[in-house]
Scaffold this active site. Structure first.
Site, mmCIF file in Angstrom:
data_model
loop_
_atom_site.group_PDB
_atom_site.id
_atom_site.type_symbol
_atom_site.label_atom_id
_atom_site.label_comp_id
_atom_site.label_asym_id
_atom_site.label_seq_id
_atom_site.Cartn_x
_atom_site.Cartn_y
_atom_site.Cartn_z
ATOM 1 N N TYR A 147 15.125 -28.612 2.312
ATOM 2 C CA TYR A 147 14.637 -29.302 1.443
ATOM 3 C C TYR A 147 14.421 -28.803 0.426
ATOM 4 O O TYR A 147 13.947 -29.546 -1.167
ATOM 5 C CB TYR A 147 13.540 -30.716 1.960
ATOM 6 C CG TYR A 147 12.130 -30.054 2.543
ATOM 7 C CD1 TYR A 147 11.623 -28.532 1.840
ATOM 8 C CD2 TYR A 147 11.766 -30.409 4.040
ATOM 9 C CE1 TYR A 147 10.501 -27.968 2.847
ATOM 10 C CE2 TYR A 147 10.497 -29.826 3.870
ATOM 11 C CZ TYR A 147 9.919 -28.504 3.559
ATOM 12 O OH TYR A 147 8.688 -27.879 4.326
ATOM 13 N N LYS A 162 9.072 -23.672 -1.623
ATOM 14 C CA LYS A 162 10.675 -23.054 -1.220
ATOM 15 C C LYS A 162 11.922 -23.079 -1.988
ATOM 16 O O LYS A 162 12.146 -22.267 -2.068
ATOM 17 C CB LYS A 162 11.217 -24.457 0.157
ATOM 18 C CG LYS A 162 9.715 -24.013 1.766
ATOM 19 C CD LYS A 162 9.952 -22.861 2.155
ATOM 20 C CE LYS A 162 9.060 -23.083 3.337
ATOM 21 N NZ LYS A 162 9.031 -21.847 4.140
HETATM 22 C C1 HXC Z 1 -3.327 -34.425 2.773
HETATM 23 C C2 HXC Z 1 -4.817 -32.505 2.833
HETATM 24 C C3 HXC Z 1 -3.974 -32.154 4.394
HETATM 25 C C4 HXC Z 1 -3.203 -33.489 4.647
HETATM 26 C C5 HXC Z 1 -5.084 -30.611 4.196
HETATM 27 N N1 HXC Z 1 -5.180 -31.098 3.215
HETATM 28 N N2 HXC Z 1 -4.306 -31.701 4.576
HETATM 29 N N3 HXC Z 1 -4.084 -33.359 2.297
HETATM 30 N N4 HXC Z 1 -2.626 -34.725 3.556
HETATM 31 N N5 HXC Z 1 -3.283 -33.592 6.485
HETATM 32 C C6 HXC Z 1 -5.551 -31.298 1.861
HETATM 33 C C7 HXC Z 1 -7.024 -30.531 2.040
HETATM 34 O O1 HXC Z 1 -7.830 -31.771 1.891
HETATM 35 C C8 HXC Z 1 -8.035 -29.806 1.002
HETATM 36 O O2 HXC Z 1 -7.520 -30.674 -0.564
HETATM 37 C C9 HXC Z 1 -5.943 -29.009 1.098
HETATM 38 O O3 HXC Z 1 -5.733 -29.598 1.061
HETATM 39 C C10 HXC Z 1 -6.853 -27.612 1.031
HETATM 40 O O4 HXC Z 1 -6.582 -27.850 2.645
HETATM 41 P P1 HXC Z 1 -7.730 -26.502 3.778
HETATM 42 O O5 HXC Z 1 -7.256 -27.368 5.081
HETATM 43 O O6 HXC Z 1 -9.289 -26.391 3.178
HETATM 44 O O7 HXC Z 1 -7.504 -25.261 3.443
HETATM 45 P P2 HXC Z 1 -7.464 -24.601 4.262
HETATM 46 O O8 HXC Z 1 -7.435 -24.095 5.714
HETATM 47 O O9 HXC Z 1 -6.795 -23.146 3.787
HETATM 48 O O10 HXC Z 1 -5.027 -24.888 5.557
HETATM 49 C C11 HXC Z 1 -4.281 -24.635 4.497
HETATM 50 C C12 HXC Z 1 -3.714 -25.472 5.275
HETATM 51 C C13 HXC Z 1 -3.320 -25.821 6.833
HETATM 52 C C14 HXC Z 1 -1.941 -26.121 4.365
HETATM 53 C C15 HXC Z 1 -3.417 -27.391 4.690
HETATM 54 O O11 HXC Z 1 -2.155 -27.100 7.381
HETATM 55 C C16 HXC Z 1 -2.221 -24.608 6.978
HETATM 56 O O12 HXC Z 1 -3.433 -24.169 7.520
HETATM 57 N N6 HXC Z 1 -1.138 -24.399 7.929
HETATM 58 C C17 HXC Z 1 -0.791 -23.542 8.537
HETATM 59 C C18 HXC Z 1 -0.100 -23.696 9.304
HETATM 60 C C19 HXC Z 1 1.645 -24.624 9.210
HETATM 61 O O13 HXC Z 1 1.087 -25.397 8.226
HETATM 62 N N7 HXC Z 1 2.326 -24.395 9.088
HETATM 63 C C20 HXC Z 1 3.626 -25.839 9.061
HETATM 64 C C21 HXC Z 1 4.416 -25.280 8.332
HETATM 65 S S1 HXC Z 1 6.429 -25.452 9.187
HETATM 66 P P3 HXC Z 1 -9.453 -31.179 -1.109
HETATM 67 O O14 HXC Z 1 -8.802 -31.585 -2.519
HETATM 68 O O15 HXC Z 1 -9.282 -31.710 -0.369
HETATM 69 O O16 HXC Z 1 -9.681 -29.894 -1.164
HETATM 70 C C22 HXC Z 1 7.174 -25.848 7.544
HETATM 71 C C23 HXC Z 1 8.588 -25.954 7.926
HETATM 72 C C24 HXC Z 1 9.091 -26.420 6.717
HETATM 73 O O17 HXC Z 1 6.450 -25.172 6.738
HETATM 74 C C25 HXC Z 1 10.558 -27.383 7.166
HETATM 75 C C26 HXC Z 1 11.128 -28.350 8.369
HETATM 76 C C27 HXC Z 1 11.788 -28.701 8.342
#
Ligand code: HXC
Length: 258
Positions: A147, A162
């Site tokens: 994407y 990306k």
């Molecule tokens: C809206 C969201 C949200 C959601 C988080 N936020 N999740 N907003 N919808 N579902 C917002 C929060 O409200 C906050 O903003 C800000 O993002 C930061 O959130 P935190 O939870 O404090 O951040 P953190 O603890 O650092 O976590 C990072 C993360 C989390 C990205 C949000 O999901 C994570 O740690 N992910 C790691 C694993 C991951 O995502 N793996 C998947 C990758 S797969 P505010 O404004 O409220 O402060 C991938 C594949 C792609 O990328 C290709 C597919 C085909």
């Protein structure tokens, strides 16, 4: 798939190496003879991954690292050199993602994903690259997504980040070719990992819809992505640099299942 331990004597850092595609790459590179260094923000993920690596007698080091912090990234490099002597391969696999429409995405939500995916990849590449330039060899592999080219409705932060990483791949491939450093990327399609699953296809309906869009009719296994990673860092791929290899069962052709 591979019969020779062609990564013997090489050390690979894999960010996001505690789970999913990152762990599969760590296990694959380890089976092929590499020392592996896994980095993750999550100590529990690292502990569990280390058990798997130990069970296969793979020399390994785990370093808690948030790739958003350049000081932690530098510490990762120093600890790797302290344990294994050099950094031969860097896999920028750490990612963050969630679905959210652009109009609802907070500034912090945007920055969080950009910081992990785009800035984190740069911090790690720069720190490893400085060392690879001195030793006159190295391989960097970035994990992106298709994407980046097509746009990612619902994941604007990740898609834009990306896309930046693909441009970074091409730029560094040219800048560092003269130092015998190859820089490539893999764009996996939907892959069976719990991290992506939780964020991107939590409901059975979404999953079925995605499967219908894949000509090969199924998700990739993490091992299938790891096999391609091994190919790209091997000598067999010595004339490939600046490339992004799509490994998505034909999804990018946008024809769906025929
Ligand atoms: C809206 C969201 C949200 C959601 C988080 N936020 N999740 N907003 N919808 N579902 C917002 C929060 O409200 C906050 O903003 C800000 O993002 C930061 O959130 P935190 O939870 O404090 O951040 P953190 O603890 O650092 O976590 C990072 C993360 C989390 C990205 C949000 O999901 C994570 O740690 N992910 C790691 C694993 C991951 O995502 N793996 C998947 C990758 S797969 P505010 O404004 O409220 O402060 C991938 C594949 C792609 O990328 C290709 C597919 C085909």
């Amino acid at each position: 798939m591979f019969s020779e331990k062609f990564l013997s004597g090489q050390t690979a850092i894999i960010t996001g190496g505690g789970t999913g595609i990152g762990l599969a790459i760590a296990l694959k590179f380890g089976e092929l003879g590499a020392n592996v260094v896994i980095a993750s923000r999550n100590q529990k993920h690292l502990d569990e991954a280390l058990k798997e690596l130990d069970a296969k007698k793979i020399p390994a080091l785990a370093v808690v690292t948030d790739v958003r912090d350049p000081e932690q990234v530098e510490a990762l490099m120093v600890k790797t050199e302290g344990k294994f002597g050099s950094i031969d391969i860097l896999v920028n696999n750490a990612a963050g993602n969630f679905t959210c429409l652009a109009e609802n995405l907070s500034v912090n939500g945007w920055n969080t994903v950009i910081n992990i995916v785009l800035n984190g990849t740069f911090y790690c590449s720069r720190a490893a690259g400085q060392r690879m330039i001195k030793q006159k060899r190295g391989k960097i592999l970035n994990i992106v997504a298709t994407y980046a080219w097509t746009g990612g409705p619902g994941t604007i932060h990740s898609a834009c980040a990306k896309a930046g990483v693909i441009t970074m791949t091409q730029t560094l491939a040219v800048e560092w070719a003269t130092h015998n450093i190859r820089v490539n990327a893999i764009a996996p399609g939907a892959t069976e990992t719990s991290g992506a699953g939780k964020q991107l296809w939590a409901s059975p309906e979404t999953r079925t819809k995605i499967e219908g869009s894949i000509p090969l009719g199924r998700f990739a296994s993490p091992e299938e992505i790891a096999n391609v990673a091994a190919f790209l860092v091997s000598d067999i791929a010595d004339y490939i640099t600046g490339e992004t290899l799509v490994v998505d069962g034909g999804s990018w052709l946008n024809k769906g299942k025929f």
